[in-house]
Design an enzyme around this catalytic site. Structure first.
Site, short mmCIF file in Angstrom:
data_model
loop_
_atom_site.label_atom_id
_atom_site.label_comp_id
_atom_site.label_asym_id
_atom_site.label_seq_id
_atom_site.Cartn_x
_atom_site.Cartn_y
_atom_site.Cartn_z
N CYS A 97 32.66 32.14 30.81
CA CYS A 97 33.91 31.42 31.04
C CYS A 97 33.55 30.04 31.60
O CYS A 97 32.38 29.68 31.68
CB CYS A 97 34.79 32.22 32.00
SG CYS A 97 36.56 31.82 31.89
N HIS B 142 31.74 34.80 37.13
CA HIS B 142 32.57 35.30 38.23
C HIS B 142 31.72 35.82 39.38
O HIS B 142 32.25 36.29 40.39
CB HIS B 142 33.50 36.40 37.72
CG HIS B 142 34.42 35.94 36.63
ND1 HIS B 142 35.45 35.06 36.86
CD2 HIS B 142 34.44 36.20 35.30
CE1 HIS B 142 36.08 34.82 35.72
NE2 HIS B 142 35.49 35.50 34.76
#
Length: 777
Positions: free
Chosen positions: A743, A711
């Site tokens: 992720c 992120h």
């Protein structure tokens, strides 16, 4: 007069103008002035739209360039030491560094932690309470935006994240932290904000306290008391405190006793919002009316988290009852929560099925519904007779439509046997079989699924949807991208490969477009975090899988390599949580229908030769009800749903799952009960803190704690990742540990991905060398 009010409006723009402007600024393709101007244009548009729709209270300070909690952090001057803040007003680059990290020249700072906003798919930046922090007013945004609206001739109701909620949203960075003492330090800044807004001429201020939807222990109750005992309300300024997302229950007495002018309850999300026993909105309203005293009651009757049209007749019944008890000057009509969680404008959907579209309302339409209900309360039902008639027809059309019901689907979920929900062998036995079959090294490396979605990929998808390229040309473009991703992973020496998901627009929308009972939009975007927007599918009927969805792509990818290729699926709870879900049957029934659809896909992947299948349940923790009394029913259902999807394979087939930023302690037993062979979790921002739940529980299966924060645009060093893995192996057996990013890599650029994954693989190899040296010694 009953007033039409709103708690918040989507900030992204109907065509995601904010996303595009923010990302252009981050990439250096536009100036700060251009970004600020886009924000100003969006705010003006939103304020005018709501005012013209007939709202009496239009919110301000609900706009943010990244996140409203981050805005509150900067407003209160609670800036972590690593950002070297000079104590003045927070500049935009520091603001974004806190959200995303920053790696430029000799500056290298990590981002603040991010997690889910209560039980939504929106992510907020977690406040960090460091020892010695002294709050002070350090951001003029709330005043600037109020004045900006006033200059347009629009009186607004500024919105603040409430002090009690703010304290519980954050994380202490030292042992002696005390919630009540911290909130006492914050209140002078809140009082300063209220005084300044009053001086500007503000009439109302909205303080959001969703903490009331949680189980408040004595500490929590003491924090609320400390905050509101010290809150000073300037003369001429009225304050409304809002609670939303779930029920008040045991918190009702304290909530209704708050020393403010108005209180807001959510009658959509938690039908027993103001009632500790009854589970329906009417009794909830009754208790609110009994306890509200001489305060104004804001009735959240238009759903702020779903896209179905309001039943105007039913809503008006509630408002008329409130007016009869309190008087029209003591009642507000409102959305249940901020409309942040709904798309902007249904009028953008020019290609949507007419019948489905007639059942729906986006934020723009919900504002009109609020105004219509208030008009009906003030002028009588005859004044809105046409609107009521249209609403009644919509409700009847949904109830009776043959498109909604599928008897074969209903029969399948009515006949669940133990064989459907159990693997053939326990994990310890499966693990031996899988280790022999897969032959992977210690600290096996993999990724979570997606690789960067380049402009070329997006263009090919858009051209295909427009009919500008043929299906064969689109397929060829995606296969070329798969080959590129596979070749890169070979070069990077990653152990378990993925195909990169170039064909997928979104991990939920992609499946929704192929499942029966789902519909999809073109402009139904909502903000997930920062500039990240998602377009949730719409579940309107019984769910089935007409044909395989991913098998062809996974099979093609496996043909490009001799290494293991993971099949990538999204699990039933995540599809449910990240969709707009039908409201005419229990959510648990809908999720079970999805589980059987995904089960069919798992079986087909295995039959096609895929030996490792990842079923992402990123939203497993997010779906946990906010009240502990409701946990068991949810968790039992969620575990059964996952097991339905996964328990159709042989022991040799390894089942993975992935979960996003969450506090896992509350659900660790249920995660273990899911019986996935491997789970990967987001850990890097928390410095492996989130792994503690697994180690304390002695989680028996294998774990991939994320070592690379996807992120953030910064590239983690090899040593950072080695340090994180060293932390992980303190309490885990090294045969349990996988090495992976936090992720998927969809939102990142190739240069940073290549360097980060190179460092990740190198870190894994260093851990293997350490293990060999230790064994030799």
């Amino acid at each position: 007069m009953v007033l039409a009010t709103n708690l918040g409006f989507p900030r992204i723009g109907d065509m995601r103008q904010l996303k595009k402007a923010v990302e252009a600024y981050w990439k250096g393709k536009s100036s700060q002035d251009e970004l600020l101007n886009t924000g100003k244009e969006l705010r003006a548009h939103n304020w005018k739209l709501q005012k013209q729709a007939g709202l009496d209270h239009v919110p301000s300070n609900d706009f943010s360039f990244y996140d409203q909690v981050l805005d509150m952090i900067t407003t209160l001057g609670l800036i972590p030491e690593r950002y070297n803040w000079d104590g003045g007003n927070i500049d935009l680059d520091t603001y974004f560094a806190m959200a995303r990290g920053r790696q430029q020249g000799d500056i290298d700072v990590t981002a603040m932690e991010m997690t889910k906003w209560y039980d939504t798919n929106y992510h907020y930046i977690v406040p960090e309470f460091e020892e010695g922090m002294e709050p002070k007013l350090s951001n003029t945004k709330v005043f600037d935006q109020y004045q900006e609206a006033k200059d347009l001739g629009i009186e607004t109701r500024p919105v603040l994240v409430g002090p009690a909620s703010f304290v519980f949203l954050g994380k202490a960075q030292y042992d002696a932290f005390d919630h009540a003492e911290t909130v006492k330090k914050l209140i002078p800044v809140y009082n300063e904000i209220l005084a300044k807004l009053a001086a500007q001429g503000a009439q109302w201020v909205q303080i959001d306290e969703p903490v009331f939807c949680l189980d408040l222990c004595p500490v929590g109750q003491a924090v609320v008391k400390a905050a509101y005992d010290a809150l000073e309300k300037p003369e001429g300024l009225k304050v409304i405190v809002t609670s939303y997302f779930d029920t008040l229950r045991a918190n009702a007495d304290q909530f209704f006793a708050l020393p403010v002018d108005a209180l807001h309850i959510d009658l959509c999300r938690g039908p027993n919002q103001a009632n500790t026993a009854a589970n329906n909105a009417e009794k909830a309203l009754d208790e609110a009316l009994a306890k509200i005293g001489d305060k104004t009651l804001s009735v959240g009757i238009v759903d702020g988290r779903n896209i179905w049209k309001n039943d105007l007749s039913k809503s008006l019944n509630f408002i008329e009852k409130a007016v009869a008890k309190l008087g029209s000057d003591k009642v507000f009509v409102a959305g249940s929560s901020s409309l942040l969680h709904t798309p902007v404008d249904l009028n953008s959907e020019t290609q949507m099925d007419d019948q489905l579209k007639s059942w729906m309302a986006y934020a723009t339409q919900k504002v009109s519904e609020i105004a219509t209900i208030a008009k009906g309360a003030n002028e009588g039902r005859d004044a809105i007779a046409a609107e009521i008639e249209a609403s009644d027809k919509v409700q009847e059309d949904r109830r009776t439509s043959s498109r909604i019901h599928d008897d074969a689907v209903k029969a399948r979920i009515a006949n669940i046997t133990p064989e459907i929900t159990n693997r053939k062998s326990p994990f310890a036995q499966r693990q031996k079989v899988q280790h022999a079959a897969l032959d992977l090294p210690l600290y096996p490396t993999t990724t979570i699924g997606s690789f960067p979605q380049t402009q070329e990929i997006r263009k090919a998808r858009a051209d295909f949807k427009k009919g500008e390229i043929s299906e064969a040309e689109y397929k060829a473009a995606m296969e070329q991208e798969i080959r590129t991703v596979v070749d890169y992973q070979h070069k990077a020496d990653i152990d378990v490969l993925v195909h990169g998901e170039p064909e997928r627009n979104d991990m939920v929308e992609y499946f929704g477009e192929q499942l029966g009972g789902f519909a999809f939009s073109k402009f139904g975007w909502v903000q997930s975090y920062g500039s990240r927007c998602v377009k949730p599918p719409i579940i309107f009927g019984d769910v089935s899988r007409p044909t395989p969805m991913t098998v062809e792509w996974s099979k093609y990818a496996q043909e490009q390599t001799d290494k293991i290729m993971k099949g990538m699926l999204t699990g039933p709870i995540t599809i449910l949580q990240w969709s707009f879900v039908r409201d005419d049957q229990p959510r648990s029934v809908t999720s079970k229908q999805i589980a059987f659809a995904i089960r069919d896909e798992v079986a087909d992947l295995e039959a096609a030769g895929i030996k490792m299948i990842q079923i992402d349940e990123a939203a497993f923790r997010e779906g946990l009800p906010l009240r502990k009394d409701d946990w068991k029913a949810y968790l039992d259902n969620a575990v059964e749903d996952f097991r339905i999807t996964a328990c159709c394979v042989e022991d040799e087939t390894q089942i993975h799952t992935h979960m996003c930023y969450s506090e896992f302690n509350d659900v660790i037993e249920s995660i273990a009960a899911m019986d996935a062979d491997v789970i990967s979790i987001e850990c890097s921002r928390s410095q492996m803190e989130l792994l503690e739940a697994f180690t304390e529980f002695k989680y028996p299966n294998e774990i991939g704690p994320g070592v690379y924060d996807i992120h953030s645009p910064r590239v983690p060093t090899v040593q950072e990742m080695v340090d994180l893995l060293d932390k992980a192996k303190i309490n885990l057996d090294e045969r349990q540990i996988w090495v992976n990013p936090d992720c998927g890599l969809k939102t990142r650029g190739w240069p940073e991905v290549e360097t980060s994954l190179k460092n990740m693989v190198e870190a894994a190899k260093i851990l293997r060398e350490k293990s060999s040296a230790s064994a030799a010694a």
